[in-house]
Design a protein around this motif. Structure first.
Motif, PDB file in Angstrom:
ATOM      1  N   GLU A 178       3.341  10.558  -6.636  1.00 26.37           N
ATOM      2  CA  GLU A 178       4.338  11.100  -7.553  1.00 26.37           C
ATOM      3  C   GLU A 178       3.786  11.197  -8.966  1.00 26.37           C
ATOM      4  O   GLU A 178       3.984  12.203  -9.657  1.00 26.37           O
ATOM      5  CB  GLU A 178       5.589  10.219  -7.554  1.00 26.37           C
ATOM      6  CG  GLU A 178       6.668  10.780  -6.656  1.00 26.37           C
ATOM      7  CD  GLU A 178       7.872   9.856  -6.583  1.00 26.37           C
ATOM      8  OE1 GLU A 178       8.292   9.334  -7.630  1.00 26.37           O
ATOM      9  OE2 GLU A 178       8.372   9.666  -5.448  1.00 26.37           O
ATOM     10  N   ALA A 179       3.073  10.142  -9.373  1.00 21.91           N
ATOM     11  CA  ALA A 179       2.481  10.136 -10.705  1.00 21.91           C
ATOM     12  C   ALA A 179       1.509  11.303 -10.841  1.00 21.91           C
ATOM     13  O   ALA A 179       1.520  12.027 -11.832  1.00 21.91           O
ATOM     14  CB  ALA A 179       1.771   8.816 -10.955  1.00 21.91           C
ATOM     15  N   GLU A 223       2.786   5.961  -2.675  1.00 23.65           N
ATOM     16  CA  GLU A 223       3.884   6.860  -3.020  1.00 23.65           C
ATOM     17  C   GLU A 223       3.955   7.053  -4.532  1.00 23.65           C
ATOM     18  O   GLU A 223       4.073   8.179  -5.021  1.00 23.65           O
ATOM     19  CB  GLU A 223       5.206   6.270  -2.496  1.00 23.65           C
ATOM     20  CG  GLU A 223       6.375   7.228  -2.549  1.00 23.65           C
ATOM     21  CD  GLU A 223       6.103   8.517  -1.783  1.00 23.65           C
ATOM     22  OE1 GLU A 223       5.323   8.500  -0.808  1.00 23.65           O
ATOM     23  OE2 GLU A 223       6.655   9.555  -2.186  1.00 23.65           O
ATOM     24  N   TRP A 224       3.824   5.941  -5.235  1.00 21.24           N
ATOM     25  CA  TRP A 224       3.846   6.007  -6.694  1.00 21.24           C
ATOM     26  C   TRP A 224       2.687   6.862  -7.214  1.00 21.24           C
ATOM     27  O   TRP A 224       2.869   7.724  -8.071  1.00 21.24           O
ATOM     28  CB  TRP A 224       3.763   4.601  -7.288  1.00 21.24           C
ATOM     29  CG  TRP A 224       3.693   4.617  -8.784  1.00 21.24           C
ATOM     30  CD1 TRP A 224       4.751   4.687  -9.638  1.00 21.24           C
ATOM     31  CD2 TRP A 224       2.516   4.616  -9.585  1.00 21.24           C
ATOM     32  NE1 TRP A 224       4.293   4.730 -10.937  1.00 21.24           N
ATOM     33  CE2 TRP A 224       2.928   4.693 -10.929  1.00 21.24           C
ATOM     34  CE3 TRP A 224       1.146   4.567  -9.309  1.00 21.24           C
ATOM     35  CZ2 TRP A 224       2.027   4.720 -11.993  1.00 21.24           C
ATOM     36  CZ3 TRP A 224       0.255   4.586 -10.352  1.00 21.24           C
ATOM     37  CH2 TRP A 224       0.685   4.658 -11.682  1.00 21.24           C
ATOM     38  N   ALA A 272       0.829  -1.205   0.000  1.00 24.14           N
ATOM     39  CA  ALA A 272       0.000   0.000   0.000  1.00 24.14           C
ATOM     40  C   ALA A 272       0.865   1.257   0.000  1.00 24.14           C
ATOM     41  O   ALA A 272       0.593   2.211  -0.732  1.00 24.14           O
ATOM     42  CB  ALA A 272      -0.930   0.002   1.202  1.00 24.14           C
ATOM     43  N   THR A 273       1.908   1.247   0.787  1.00 25.67           N
ATOM     44  CA  THR A 273       2.802   2.410   0.861  1.00 25.67           C
ATOM     45  C   THR A 273       3.483   2.654  -0.471  1.00 25.67           C
ATOM     46  O   THR A 273       3.526   3.789  -0.954  1.00 25.67           O
ATOM     47  CB  THR A 273       3.871   2.189   1.945  1.00 25.67           C
ATOM     48  OG1 THR A 273       3.217   1.847   3.167  1.00 25.67           O
ATOM     49  CG2 THR A 273       4.707   3.460   2.146  1.00 25.67           C
ATOM     50  N   LEU A 274       3.965   1.589  -1.056  1.00 27.37           N
ATOM     51  CA  LEU A 274       4.627   1.718  -2.359  1.00 27.37           C
ATOM     52  C   LEU A 274       3.687   2.328  -3.389  1.00 27.37           C
ATOM     53  O   LEU A 274       4.018   3.311  -4.060  1.00 27.37           O
ATOM     54  CB  LEU A 274       5.098   0.341  -2.855  1.00 27.37           C
ATOM     55  CG  LEU A 274       5.621   0.312  -4.301  1.00 27.37           C
ATOM     56  CD1 LEU A 274       6.941   1.045  -4.414  1.00 27.37           C
ATOM     57  CD2 LEU A 274       5.746  -1.115  -4.815  1.00 27.37           C
ATOM     58  N   VAL A 275       2.493   1.748  -3.490  1.00 28.19           N
ATOM     59  CA  VAL A 275       1.544   2.215  -4.504  1.00 28.19           C
ATOM     60  C   VAL A 275       1.086   3.642  -4.202  1.00 28.19           C
ATOM     61  O   VAL A 275       0.941   4.461  -5.106  1.00 28.19           O
ATOM     62  CB  VAL A 275       0.344   1.261  -4.618  1.00 28.19           C
ATOM     63  CG1 VAL A 275      -0.687   1.808  -5.582  1.00 28.19           C
ATOM     64  CG2 VAL A 275       0.805  -0.109  -5.086  1.00 28.19           C
TER      65      VAL A 275
END
Lengths: 201, 201
Positions: free
Chosen positions: B161-162, B157-158, B152-155
């Motif tokens: 940024e996206a 963050e992505w 969840a954190t990765l997505v």
DNA sequence: CTTAGCCATTCCACTTGTGGCATGCATCGT
DNA sequence: ACGATGCATGCCACAAGTGGAATGGCTAAG
């Protein structure tokens, strides 16, 4: 179904009142849905409760209107997960929030499910680009009223370029995420994942 | 009102059948609206005719179903122009088609009207960026079911940024268009305008 | 003191959109 | 010869969203 999915997703993480949910939609969830009405939130909540997907308990607030705290039921959780990991058909506009909404709840997916979702989106969009990118954009004209062809041409050209750049950038970013997910070790933790993401740019 | 605006815009350029309009929505107009149903087009057409915004004439097609060619009336033109140049309030999601839909009919605007529209969009989006860009994105957690915090954190963050990159690129492109419109000589023709656009990148 | 904004819910009349069904000819590729 | 796709419209039940009003207490700023 779409608003309901979002609400279920939020409730799957923590119980909330209708007001909380509306606030979520206006802040964290602001890219999932534009301008959601209070009434719509409360109505969805009512419907979901009737379907047994959520239940509520009442919080007395001395003097003021009682607050209803909603929480998701097991059945609701099943419905939510079925939606989240179930079939996804990309809408025409890549800017539509359907895909992003699912991503917002990526934590409820396995890495494999997430990758499957990304692959579906990616192939659909690549196909779209292939089909339309070099297509003739001229439209038949026969305008009666005042129409500034020069202005229209400029804006059309700009729109097309803007759209092309946007979707190209979008595809690139998606590929990056996909790469990170594929390359990261099975048991990688958040900080390492974020590092990988940063390096992948 | 929104589908109707698009249909009126197309009909303002040339008469069409319901089928033609649906085709427009699936091809040229594909970024204005996702997955529009035939039934929806025909129903809107019916309603608009009842309101006196359009009229139709019948084309016999030997053997096959008669085709109805719709054309915009003066009243319809007024309604369309009122919408096009009337007040615009930017939706929460900058990816929503509201602004782009108006741009698609830029030819019906004066350069000043177009610039006003762009300025509204630009200020609204700049304000949004200012308000949210560095805001804390962490959400309260209290998840009961299986939830992969790392994923969840990765997505998340992505996604952030996206989104940030997308809106930055969008703002830049919009500023470019604005610049071109401001700098171009009053009587500039399309080829010169396109050159200016290319140079401005 | 007053105004504004936040917290909190509900109702209501519409307007829009979804998804599928039914009809039927023409054309083009296999 | 057959099936898909395109042209062309219309009907229907239902689901979802819009926009506004009504109610009323709390708190913080001016």
């Amino acid at each position: 179904m779409k608003l309901e999915s979002i609400l279920l997703g939020v409730l799957a993480r923590h119980p909330s009142t209708g007001y909380d949910l509306k606030k979520y939609l206006d802040t964290h969830g602001r890219f999932l849905r534009s301008n959601t009405q209070m009434s719509q939130v409360y109505r969805s909540l009512g419907k979901m409760e009737a379907s047994g997907w959520v239940i509520h308990t009442v919080q007395q607030r001395a003097g003021a209107t009682d607050a209803k705290t909603y929480r998701i039921t097991d059945e609701g959780m099943t419905v939510f997960l079925d939606w989240l990991t179930g079939p996804y058909s990309p809408p025409t506009r890549f800017q539509d929030p359907d895909f992003g909404t699912r991503l917002a709840f990526a934590g409820f997916m396995t890495r494999e499910q997430l990758l499957r979702l990304i692959d579906i989106e990616l192939t659909a969009r690549h196909e779209q680009v292939a089909r339309y990118r070099f297509r003739d954009r001229r439209e038949a004209v026969d305008t009666s009223a005042a129409f500034d062809e020069d202005l229209a041409t400029l804006v059309a050209e700009w729109s097309h370029e803007a759209g092309a750049q946007a979707i190209d950038a979008y595809l690139e970013r998606l590929e990056t995420l996909r790469r990170v997910l594929l390359d990261a070790p099975e048991n990688a933790k958040a900080p390492d994942l974020l590092l990988l993401l940063r390096d992948a740019r």
